[in-house]
Design a protein around this motif. Structure first.
Motif, PDB file in Angstrom:
ATOM      1  N   SER A  54      93.928 -44.604  45.640  1.00  0.00           N
ATOM      2  CA  SER A  54      94.063 -44.707  47.539  1.00  0.00           C
ATOM      3  C   SER A  54      94.341 -46.296  47.263  1.00  0.00           C
ATOM      4  O   SER A  54      94.771 -47.056  47.948  1.00  0.00           O
ATOM      5  N   GLY A  71      95.608 -44.101  51.293  1.00  0.00           N
ATOM      6  CA  GLY A  71      96.148 -43.974  50.159  1.00  0.00           C
ATOM      7  C   GLY A  71      97.936 -44.100  51.012  1.00  0.00           C
ATOM      8  O   GLY A  71      98.511 -43.788  50.693  1.00  0.00           O
ATOM      9  N   VAL A  72      97.814 -44.317  52.076  1.00  0.00           N
ATOM     10  CA  VAL A  72      98.754 -44.070  52.837  1.00  0.00           C
ATOM     11  C   VAL A  72      99.460 -44.447  54.010  1.00  0.00           C
ATOM     12  O   VAL A  72     100.896 -45.913  53.517  1.00  0.00           O
ATOM     13  N   TRP A  73      99.093 -45.698  53.752  1.00  0.00           N
ATOM     14  CA  TRP A  73      98.810 -47.066  54.701  1.00  0.00           C
ATOM     15  C   TRP A  73      98.620 -48.478  54.190  1.00  0.00           C
ATOM     16  O   TRP A  73      97.661 -48.439  53.521  1.00  0.00           O
ATOM     17  N   PRO A  93     103.173 -48.702  44.435  1.00  0.00           N
ATOM     18  CA  PRO A  93     102.866 -47.840  45.160  1.00  0.00           C
ATOM     19  C   PRO A  93     103.375 -48.525  46.225  1.00  0.00           C
ATOM     20  O   PRO A  93     104.446 -49.710  47.200  1.00  0.00           O
ATOM     21  N   PHE A 144     103.475 -42.935  46.766  1.00  0.00           N
ATOM     22  CA  PHE A 144     102.453 -43.761  47.520  1.00  0.00           C
ATOM     23  C   PHE A 144     101.288 -41.839  47.729  1.00  0.00           C
ATOM     24  O   PHE A 144     101.462 -41.236  47.033  1.00  0.00           O
ATOM     25  N   ALA A 201      96.900 -48.213  45.568  1.00  0.00           N
ATOM     26  CA  ALA A 201      98.067 -47.995  46.991  1.00  0.00           C
ATOM     27  C   ALA A 201      98.322 -48.724  48.239  1.00  0.00           C
ATOM     28  O   ALA A 201      99.183 -49.329  48.587  1.00  0.00           O
ATOM     29  N   GLU A 202      97.135 -48.911  48.887  1.00  0.00           N
ATOM     30  CA  GLU A 202      97.171 -49.648  49.611  1.00  0.00           C
ATOM     31  C   GLU A 202      97.047 -50.994  49.943  1.00  0.00           C
ATOM     32  O   GLU A 202      97.349 -51.716  50.740  1.00  0.00           O
ATOM     33  N   PRO A 234     103.678 -47.970  50.004  1.00  0.00           N
ATOM     34  CA  PRO A 234     102.881 -47.033  51.284  1.00  0.00           C
ATOM     35  C   PRO A 234     103.451 -47.225  52.626  1.00  0.00           C
ATOM     36  O   PRO A 234     104.355 -47.959  52.282  1.00  0.00           O
ATOM     37  N   LYS A 235     102.879 -46.464  54.065  1.00  0.00           N
ATOM     38  CA  LYS A 235     103.867 -46.269  54.827  1.00  0.00           C
ATOM     39  C   LYS A 235     103.455 -48.563  55.214  1.00  0.00           C
ATOM     40  O   LYS A 235     102.271 -48.445  55.319  1.00  0.00           O
ATOM     41  N   GLU A 284      99.031 -52.309  47.002  1.00  0.00           N
ATOM     42  CA  GLU A 284     100.587 -51.636  46.899  1.00  0.00           C
ATOM     43  C   GLU A 284     100.385 -52.339  45.718  1.00  0.00           C
ATOM     44  O   GLU A 284     101.385 -53.903  45.630  1.00  0.00           O
TER      45      GLU A 284
END
Length: 259
Positions: free
Chosen positions: A176, A143-145, A65, A41, A179-180, A67-68, A182
């Motif tokens: 980012s 891009g973390v969650w 991806p 991610f 990723a968010e 992400p959390k 997915e």
């Protein structure tokens, strides 16, 4: 518009924090026959290390991806490797599945580097990536969650395709969002191959019409993009859409896959 420019500034400073790694790469990459698959991610500093090396080697790869808060590809890593830890690389060319970023980096240089050895600057990363963590924070932890609107949405039938390179702030913004949301995609590295490639598409250090290095990877990329190379560049085979400009790409992705 203003918010997008703020994100560009954050992404640019994030790249500066990493000393510009992930900008330049070999013009003659040793592309694997079967696509490398990277489960990662955007906001992870450990994943960032691997992406920087992939740009250095100028390798294309598939991104899944994780992400959390996401489940789709995180569950796949559990099935494939036994745990949810990132980055996670699947190399069907060698049959190896690797978790630790340093092990992945050694693997990439061993099989796809020029000498088979990991250069010293990539061989001994600090155990705790303080600089990369700082880059993530500067970038606003984008891009973390996962975007909660898409957590139960099925993946598109075909992988999206994105051209860029790790340190590009405009590409970072698009990655980012991917990723968010997915959204799995093929990432085509377009690393800077020589000094004439440095700078933005319209403001390169070498003035005049852009001419890629003969026989290099960028020469092939130019055939796809037209008369100049500009990143990010997105192709969505599910809709037939092809787009330049990070702001337009972000607007498209959110409208198509988050609304």
């Amino acid at each position: 518009m203003l918010m997008h420019q703020i994100k560009v500034a954050q992404a640019l400073l994030s790249g500066v924090a990493e000393g510009g790694r992930g900008t330049s790469g070999t013009p003659y990459p040793k592309q694997p026959e079967k696509a490398l698959k990277l489960y990662e991610f955007e906001g992870s500093p450990y994943c960032r290390r691997v992406r920087e090396v992939l740009t250095t080697l100028n390798l294309d790869y598939e991104v899944y991806p994780c992400p959390k808060g996401a489940k789709k590809y995180r569950l796949d890593t559990q099935k494939l490797g036994g745990k949810q830890q990132f980055p996670f690389l699947v190399d069907e060319n060698t049959g190896e599945k690797l978790y630790e970023s340093q092990q992945i980096i050694h693997h990439l240089f061993k099989h796809y580097g020029k000498t088979g050895k990991t250069p010293s600057k990539y061989a001994h990363y600090p155990k705790i990536p303080y600089v990369a963590y700082a880059g993530t924070l500067i970038n606003g932890a984008q891009g973390v969650w996962i975007n909660r609107k898409v957590i139960h949405r099925d993946a598109p039938a075909q992988l999206l395709e994105l051209w860029g390179f790790e340190a590009s702030p405009y590409t970072r913004i698009v990655r980012s969002v991917l990723a968010e949301l997915e959204l799995a995609h093929k990432f085509h590295n377009v690393a800077k191959e020589r000094w004439q490639d440095q700078g933005l598409a319209a403001l390169r250090l070498k003035p005049g019409k852009y001419t890629p290095l003969k026989g290099g990877k960028r020469e092939q990329v130019l055939k796809i993009m037209g008369d100049n190379i500009q990143v990010p560049y997105l192709k969505d085979p599910n809709t037939g859409i092809e787009l330049f400009e990070s702001e337009k790409i972000v607007q498209y992705l959110k409208k198509q896959y988050a609304s």
